[in-house]
Design a protein around this motif. Structure first.
Motif, short mmCIF file in Angstrom:
data_model
loop_
_atom_site.label_atom_id
_atom_site.label_comp_id
_atom_site.label_asym_id
_atom_site.label_seq_id
_atom_site.Cartn_x
_atom_site.Cartn_y
_atom_site.Cartn_z
N MET A 105 37.07 34.66 37.66
CA MET A 105 37.64 35.96 37.28
C MET A 105 36.78 36.62 36.20
N ILE A 106 36.34 35.83 35.21
CA ILE A 106 35.53 36.38 34.12
C ILE A 106 34.18 36.88 34.63
N THR A 107 33.49 36.07 35.44
CA THR A 107 32.15 36.46 35.89
C THR A 107 32.18 37.70 36.77
N LEU A 108 33.21 37.83 37.61
CA LEU A 108 33.31 39.04 38.43
C LEU A 108 33.61 40.25 37.55
N ALA A 109 34.41 40.07 36.50
CA ALA A 109 34.69 41.17 35.58
C ALA A 109 33.42 41.60 34.85
N VAL A 110 32.57 40.64 34.49
CA VAL A 110 31.29 40.96 33.85
C VAL A 110 30.42 41.77 34.80
N TYR A 111 30.34 41.31 36.05
CA TYR A 111 29.56 42.05 37.05
C TYR A 111 30.09 43.47 37.22
N LEU A 112 31.41 43.61 37.35
CA LEU A 112 32.04 44.91 37.57
C LEU A 112 31.69 45.87 36.43
N ALA A 113 31.88 45.41 35.19
CA ALA A 113 31.62 46.27 34.04
C ALA A 113 30.15 46.65 33.94
N ALA A 114 29.26 45.66 34.16
CA ALA A 114 27.82 45.94 34.04
C ALA A 114 27.35 46.92 35.09
N VAL A 204 33.46 49.48 42.53
CA VAL A 204 34.73 49.64 43.25
C VAL A 204 35.00 48.43 44.13
N LEU A 205 33.98 47.97 44.85
CA LEU A 205 34.15 46.79 45.71
C LEU A 205 34.51 45.56 44.87
N ALA A 206 33.88 45.44 43.70
CA ALA A 206 34.18 44.30 42.82
C ALA A 206 35.63 44.36 42.35
N LEU A 207 36.14 45.55 42.08
CA LEU A 207 37.53 45.69 41.65
C LEU A 207 38.49 45.25 42.75
N ILE A 209 37.84 43.07 45.13
CA ILE A 209 37.74 41.61 45.22
C ILE A 209 38.50 40.95 44.08
N LEU A 210 38.41 41.55 42.89
CA LEU A 210 39.12 41.01 41.72
C LEU A 210 40.63 40.97 41.97
N LEU A 211 41.15 41.99 42.62
CA LEU A 211 42.59 42.04 42.92
C LEU A 211 42.98 40.94 43.91
N VAL A 212 42.11 40.69 44.89
CA VAL A 212 42.38 39.63 45.87
C VAL A 212 42.32 38.26 45.19
N ARG A 213 41.40 38.09 44.27
CA ARG A 213 41.20 36.79 43.63
C ARG A 213 42.39 36.35 42.78
N ARG A 214 43.22 37.27 42.40
CA ARG A 214 44.39 36.89 41.60
C ARG A 214 45.26 35.88 42.34
N HIS A 215 45.17 35.89 43.67
CA HIS A 215 46.02 35.01 44.48
C HIS A 215 45.34 33.68 44.82
N VAL A 216 44.08 33.52 44.38
CA VAL A 216 43.37 32.26 44.62
C VAL A 216 43.71 31.29 43.49
N PRO A 217 44.17 30.09 43.82
CA PRO A 217 44.60 29.16 42.77
C PRO A 217 43.43 28.42 42.12
N GLU A 218 43.73 27.76 41.02
CA GLU A 218 42.76 26.85 40.41
C GLU A 218 42.54 25.68 41.36
#
Length: 511
Positions: A105-114, A204-207, A209-218
């Motif tokens: 979640m963190i790494t995708l957020a970094v990619y999205l922001a950058a 936008v695509l990263a965002l 994917i980020l929403l979908v990832r919320r449902h992926v478990p540890e």
């Protein structure tokens, strides 16, 4: 389920959760994992291709950014590669310590922001800084995502899924080529707007994917080792109930096999290094060989493909993107069609076979090119065939290093070999192959092909002797966790014939 046999602190537990995950039939839940985690490779392909295609537009006076084409393809590309290497190592360490979900979640957020900040670049330094940070996020994705995928996907499907996901990089490459054609069309967008939209689309695509990832478990496997077996049990039970409801059955087949582990919070760098480079040194040689081989083969072809087409076949520079799109399609189809064979025919045969065959075919292409027997179209066709096999082989390199080392070192191992291959491909590769392909001398380009082909064949021979027969086997059987209790685990994991394993049995026997 998991049962504890010692006190709460540093306790020993016996669990069947890994076996329960591996015996699951394919389901909609697994597709959620593939979409939520695997689609990031498309973003990586999009990023790399778009920047190369918009370099000319960015250097134009009315682009809104005071930057030269050389700075885009040289400095910016190098910073992206450096960011990816550093990011892989930095985030890889944290992935093993903090968990798969938190980090992906963190790494995708970094990619999205950058990427979003790249779209609003107003000065050269700003553009270069956020290209580095974009690579920093993407590099971390490789470690976190490959770890999570391998630990969530059933053993019988792990090879094909991993290859398909890693190969999807080339879908992004095709998309990047086509996107740049539209975005750079000044009849549709102003010269200082179109290139910004390409980066904005990535954000936008990263965002999404980020929403979908919320449902992926540890990863339940990670939770088990880190003293959170209750959470692991809840996750696996929920998955089983969902699949039972989907398939209309009351209960799934009973899982066979248990693992006893002594829980721990962290593993030191010294222990990781000793495990990978001493206990599993033959596997480390295998990973090193596979990554270096594929990195140099790809640079021998893809780095200078535009210069080769324009120099030797007078293809207009504006048309080389179409040839690249054809190559990219071949790269994606390879893992898609050959992936299942890595689970059925086996890892050793398929890894060594794809490496050797792509290397031999590139030698043949070099011979035909040297004779003057190829046109721009037939050369592209030859490249496409070579990369059909090479792409499956390159994807299997990521699969290999993500499954042949112990659970506690998995993300860091992926990060190390990814950084190694990326550095070789993104630094030494371009320096070597640009000097050869830009001379306009046929013999120099032939030599570039031969170097890439030779290293690919060498890696194939290493794989023929050292590749691990990991197909349809539990990760814990391929490499016993460092936290496994030897006395309990011995019945489930066969001892190897020596440090690093012989490629046919489990991990080294530990005291």
């Amino acid at each position: 389920m998991a049962t504890a046999t010692q006190a709460e602190s540093g306790r020993t537990i016996t669990t069947d959760i890994p076996a329960r995950l591996d015996r699951l039939p394919w389901s909609r839940w697994h597709w959620t994992i593939v979409i939520g985690l695997g689609t990031v490779w498309i973003l990586d392909g999009l990023e790399v291709t778009v920047v190369g295609n918009i370099a000319g537009r960015l250097s134009e006076p009315d682009s809104g950014l005071p930057i030269t084409s050389g700075q885009v393809t040289g400095i910016a590309a190098a910073l992206y590669v450096a960011g990816a290497c550093i990011g892989a190592l930095f985030w890889g360490r944290l992935t093993d310590r903090w968990g798969r979900k938190k980090l992906f979640m963190i790494t995708l957020a970094v990619y999205l922001a950058a990427t979003a900040f790249t779209a609003i670049s107003f000065e050269t330094w700003w553009f270069l800084l956020f290209r580095f940070l974009t690579g920093f996020g993407i590099g971390g994705e490789y470690a976190a995502i490959n770890s999570a995928i391998d630990e969530l996907i059933p053993a019988q499907y792990r090879g094909r899924v991993d290859l398909m996901i890693n190969g999807s990089f080339w879908l992004g490459a095709v998309g990047g080529s086509l996107l740049s054609v539209v975005a750079l069309n000044t009849d549709l967008f102003a010269a200082n707007v179109g290139w910004r939209l390409t980066f904005a689309l990535g954000a936008v695509l990263a965002l999404v994917i980020l929403l979908v990832r919320r449902h992926v478990p540890e990863s339940p496997r990670w939770l088990l080792i880190h003293g959170r077996e209750k959470e692991a049990e809840e996750i696996v039970s929920a998955i089983e109930k969902e699949i039972e409801a989907e398939q209309g059955v009351n209960t799934l087949p009973k899982a066979e096999g248990e693992l006893t582990i002594h829980q721990r919070k962290s593993v030191t760098f010294a222990e990781i290094a000793r495990t990978v480079f001493s206990d599993y040194r033959r596997r480390a040689v295998l990973g090193f060989s596979l990554f270096i081989g594929q990195a140099f083969l790809y640079n021998a072809i893809t780095f200078g493909f535009g210069a080769i087409l324009t120099t030797f076949y007078d293809v207009p520079s504006g048309h080389t993107g179409y040839y690249f799109a054809v190559i990219a399609v071949g790269n994606f189809i390879g893992p898609l069609l050959l992936g299942k064979l890595f689970d059925t025919v086996g890892r050793r045969v398929m890894i060594s076979g794809t490496y050797l065959l792509s290397g031999v075919l590139l030698f043949g292409t070099a011979w035909l090119f040297d004779r003057g027997s190829l046109s721009a179209t037939t050369l592209t066709a030859c490249w496409c065939v070579v990369l059909f096999f090479a792409s499956a082989g390159a994807s299997s390199a990521y699969l290999t290093v993500s499954e042949i080392f112990p659970m506690e070192t998995r993300a860091m191992s992926i990060a190390f070999f990814y950084a190694l291959g990326t550095a070789a491909g993104g630094i030494s590769g371009p320096l070597l192959f640009s000097a050869l392909t830009e001379t306009g001398v046929v013999g120099d380009t032939v030599l570039a092909f031969q170097i890439g082909a030779g290293l690919m064949c060498a890696a194939g021979l290493v794989a023929a002797f050292l590749a691990v027969n990991a197909e349809r086997r539990s990760l814990e059987d391929i490499a016993q966790p460092l936290s496994a209790v030897a006395a309990k685990a011995a019945s489930a994991v066969k001892p190897s014939t020596g440090p690093g394993g012989d490629g046919t049995t489990g991990s080294p026997t530990r005291a």
